[in-house]
Design a protein around this motif. Structure first.
Motif, PDB file in Angstrom:
ATOM      1  N   GLY A  42     -72.835  38.511  40.645  1.00 17.67           N
ATOM      2  CA  GLY A  42     -71.433  38.869  40.680  1.00 17.67           C
ATOM      3  C   GLY A  42     -70.946  39.687  39.500  1.00 17.67           C
ATOM      4  N   LYS A  43     -71.842  40.055  38.605  1.00 16.63           N
ATOM      5  CA  LYS A  43     -71.463  40.822  37.434  1.00 16.63           C
ATOM      6  C   LYS A  43     -72.205  42.149  37.384  1.00 16.63           C
ATOM      7  N   GLU A  44     -71.629  43.091  36.667  1.00 17.59           N
ATOM      8  CA  GLU A  44     -72.286  44.366  36.445  1.00 17.59           C
ATOM      9  C   GLU A  44     -73.444  44.197  35.475  1.00 17.59           C
ATOM     10  N   ARG A  45     -74.431  45.068  35.622  1.00 14.33           N
ATOM     11  CA  ARG A  45     -75.512  45.084  34.658  1.00 14.33           C
ATOM     12  C   ARG A  45     -74.973  45.539  33.307  1.00 14.33           C
ATOM     13  N   GLU A  46     -75.404  44.876  32.261  1.00 19.24           N
ATOM     14  CA  GLU A  46     -74.932  45.213  30.931  1.00 19.24           C
ATOM     15  C   GLU A  46     -76.099  45.396  29.971  1.00 19.24           C
ATOM     16  N   GLY A  47     -75.908  46.284  29.027  1.00 22.66           N
ATOM     17  CA  GLY A  47     -76.904  46.487  28.001  1.00 22.66           C
ATOM     18  C   GLY A  47     -76.887  45.352  26.998  1.00 22.66           C
ATOM     19  N   VAL A  48     -78.056  44.891  26.635  1.00 19.96           N
ATOM     20  CA  VAL A  48     -78.209  43.837  25.642  1.00 19.96           C
ATOM     21  C   VAL A  48     -78.585  44.434  24.293  1.00 19.96           C
ATOM     22  N   SER A  49     -79.635  45.233  24.302  1.00 24.93           N
ATOM     23  CA  SER A  49     -80.106  45.878  23.094  1.00 24.93           C
ATOM     24  C   SER A  49     -81.025  47.024  23.470  1.00 24.93           C
ATOM     25  N   ALA A  50     -81.136  48.004  22.594  1.00 25.24           N
ATOM     26  CA  ALA A  50     -82.043  49.116  22.814  1.00 25.24           C
ATOM     27  C   ALA A  50     -82.442  49.695  21.472  1.00 25.24           C
ATOM     28  N   TYR A  59     -79.226  49.699  19.121  1.00 26.12           N
ATOM     29  CA  TYR A  59     -77.917  49.229  19.552  1.00 26.12           C
ATOM     30  C   TYR A  59     -78.024  47.771  19.946  1.00 26.12           C
ATOM     31  N   TYR A  60     -76.940  47.036  19.716  1.00 20.65           N
ATOM     32  CA  TYR A  60     -76.821  45.667  20.188  1.00 20.65           C
ATOM     33  C   TYR A  60     -75.438  45.471  20.785  1.00 20.65           C
ATOM     34  N   ALA A  61     -75.381  44.767  21.894  1.00 18.65           N
ATOM     35  CA  ALA A  61     -74.098  44.374  22.444  1.00 18.65           C
ATOM     36  C   ALA A  61     -73.402  43.413  21.491  1.00 18.65           C
ATOM     37  N   ASN A  99     -87.682  55.015  28.259  1.00 18.17           N
ATOM     38  CA  ASN A  99     -87.818  56.460  28.389  1.00 18.17           C
ATOM     39  C   ASN A  99     -88.967  56.917  27.511  1.00 18.17           C
ATOM     40  N   ARG A 100     -89.887  57.674  28.093  1.00 21.89           N
ATOM     41  CA  ARG A 100     -91.087  58.083  27.384  1.00 21.89           C
ATOM     42  C   ARG A 100     -90.805  58.983  26.195  1.00 21.89           C
ATOM     43  N   ARG A 101     -89.803  59.838  26.330  1.00 22.70           N
ATOM     44  CA  ARG A 101     -89.508  60.825  25.301  1.00 22.70           C
ATOM     45  C   ARG A 101     -88.150  60.569  24.677  1.00 22.70           C
ATOM     46  N   GLY A 102     -87.984  59.395  24.103  1.00 25.55           N
ATOM     47  CA  GLY A 102     -86.751  59.047  23.439  1.00 25.55           C
ATOM     48  C   GLY A 102     -85.641  58.775  24.437  1.00 25.55           C
ATOM     49  N   GLY A 103     -84.543  59.510  24.297  1.00 26.01           N
ATOM     50  CA  GLY A 103     -83.429  59.305  25.203  1.00 26.01           C
ATOM     51  C   GLY A 103     -82.732  57.972  24.983  1.00 26.01           C
ATOM     52  N   LEU A 104     -82.595  57.567  23.732  1.00 26.14           N
ATOM     53  CA  LEU A 104     -81.987  56.269  23.442  1.00 26.14           C
ATOM     54  C   LEU A 104     -80.542  56.200  23.922  1.00 26.14           C
ATOM     55  N   LEU A 105     -79.764  57.247  23.649  1.00 22.81           N
ATOM     56  CA  LEU A 105     -78.360  57.223  24.022  1.00 22.81           C
ATOM     57  C   LEU A 105     -78.196  57.214  25.536  1.00 22.81           C
ATOM     58  N   THR A 106     -79.019  57.999  26.235  1.00 21.69           N
ATOM     59  CA  THR A 106     -78.999  57.997  27.688  1.00 21.69           C
ATOM     60  C   THR A 106     -79.326  56.602  28.235  1.00 21.69           C
ATOM     61  N   LEU A 107     -80.312  55.973  27.636  1.00 23.06           N
ATOM     62  CA  LEU A 107     -80.708  54.641  28.051  1.00 23.06           C
ATOM     63  C   LEU A 107     -79.578  53.635  27.844  1.00 23.06           C
ATOM     64  N   TRP A 108     -78.957  53.692  26.681  1.00 27.92           N
ATOM     65  CA  TRP A 108     -77.941  52.710  26.339  1.00 27.92           C
ATOM     66  C   TRP A 108     -76.637  52.926  27.088  1.00 27.92           C
ATOM     67  N   GLN A 109     -76.176  54.176  27.136  1.00 29.24           N
ATOM     68  CA  GLN A 109     -74.876  54.457  27.722  1.00 29.24           C
ATOM     69  C   GLN A 109     -74.910  54.590  29.239  1.00 29.24           C
ATOM     70  N   ARG A 110     -75.957  55.162  29.772  1.00 31.86           N
ATOM     71  CA  ARG A 110     -76.033  55.436  31.206  1.00 31.86           C
ATOM     72  C   ARG A 110     -76.994  54.525  31.957  1.00 31.86           C
ATOM     73  N   HIS A 111     -77.711  53.692  31.251  1.00 31.52           N
ATOM     74  CA  HIS A 111     -78.804  52.908  31.848  1.00 31.52           C
ATOM     75  C   HIS A 111     -79.803  53.842  32.530  1.00 31.52           C
ATOM     76  N   GLY A 112     -79.975  55.011  31.934  1.00 29.33           N
ATOM     77  CA  GLY A 112     -80.895  55.992  32.485  1.00 29.33           C
ATOM     78  C   GLY A 112     -82.278  55.821  31.892  1.00 29.33           C
ATOM     79  N   ALA A 113     -83.246  55.510  32.741  1.00 28.84           N
ATOM     80  CA  ALA A 113     -84.591  55.195  32.272  1.00 28.84           C
ATOM     81  C   ALA A 113     -85.648  55.788  33.189  1.00 28.84           C
ATOM     82  N   ASP A 114     -86.786  56.140  32.598  1.00 28.28           N
ATOM     83  CA  ASP A 114     -87.933  56.563  33.383  1.00 28.28           C
ATOM     84  C   ASP A 114     -88.549  55.397  34.144  1.00 28.28           C
ATOM     85  N   TYR A 115     -88.542  54.220  33.514  1.00 24.74           N
ATOM     86  CA  TYR A 115     -89.205  53.052  34.082  1.00 24.74           C
ATOM     87  C   TYR A 115     -88.378  51.810  33.849  1.00 24.74           C
TER      88      TYR A 115
END
Length: 126
Positions: A42-50, A59-61, A99-115
């Motif tokens: 019932g909740k949205e996915r949230e970032g914990v740490s990256a 980053y940490y929530a 993400n294989r080639r960095g992309g930390l901000l994309t991962l944290w803010q957009r939940h955008g990941a290669d895997y």
């Protein structure tokens, strides 16, 4: 084959600890951005740490800061999430993502990941 192999979930009491592991296969850990995310029913996915493996940027929530800590073992191609002083509200399915080639901000803010890992259940209950 799986790129991310996740383990370590389980049942813990409030105030207890768990350590989650995310092993990266097929690639060296160097250069990756790795994140932990969680989703409760019932909740949205949230970032914990990256974190970015190479330079340590992280980053940490706010909800977990001071209780959860990410770490890495480059020789084992594994990242960890040490979870201390667990609370019932930490109960969720936890996923690692990378993400294989960095992309930390994309991962944290957009939940955008290669895997994404398969997810592991963390339950905090007395």
């Amino acid at each position: 084959e799986e790129q991310l192999v996740e383990s370590g979930g389980g049942l813990a009491q409030p105030g207890g600890s768990l350590r989650l592991s995310c092993a990266v296969s097929g690639d060296t850990l160097d250069g990756y951005a790795i994140g932990w995310f969680r989703q409760a029913p019932g909740k949205e996915r949230e970032g914990v740490s990256a974190m970015h493996i190479r330079d340590g940027a992280n980053y940490y929530a706010d909800s977990v800061r001071g209780r959860f800590t990410m770490s890495k073992d480059n020789a084992k191609n594994t990242v960890y999430l040490q979870m201390n002083r667990l609370k019932p509200e930490d109960t969720a399915v936890y996923y690692c993502a990378g993400n294989r080639r960095g992309g930390l901000l994309t991962l944290w803010q957009r939940h955008g990941a290669d895997y994404w890992g398969q997810g592991t259940q963390v339950t905090v209950s007395s």
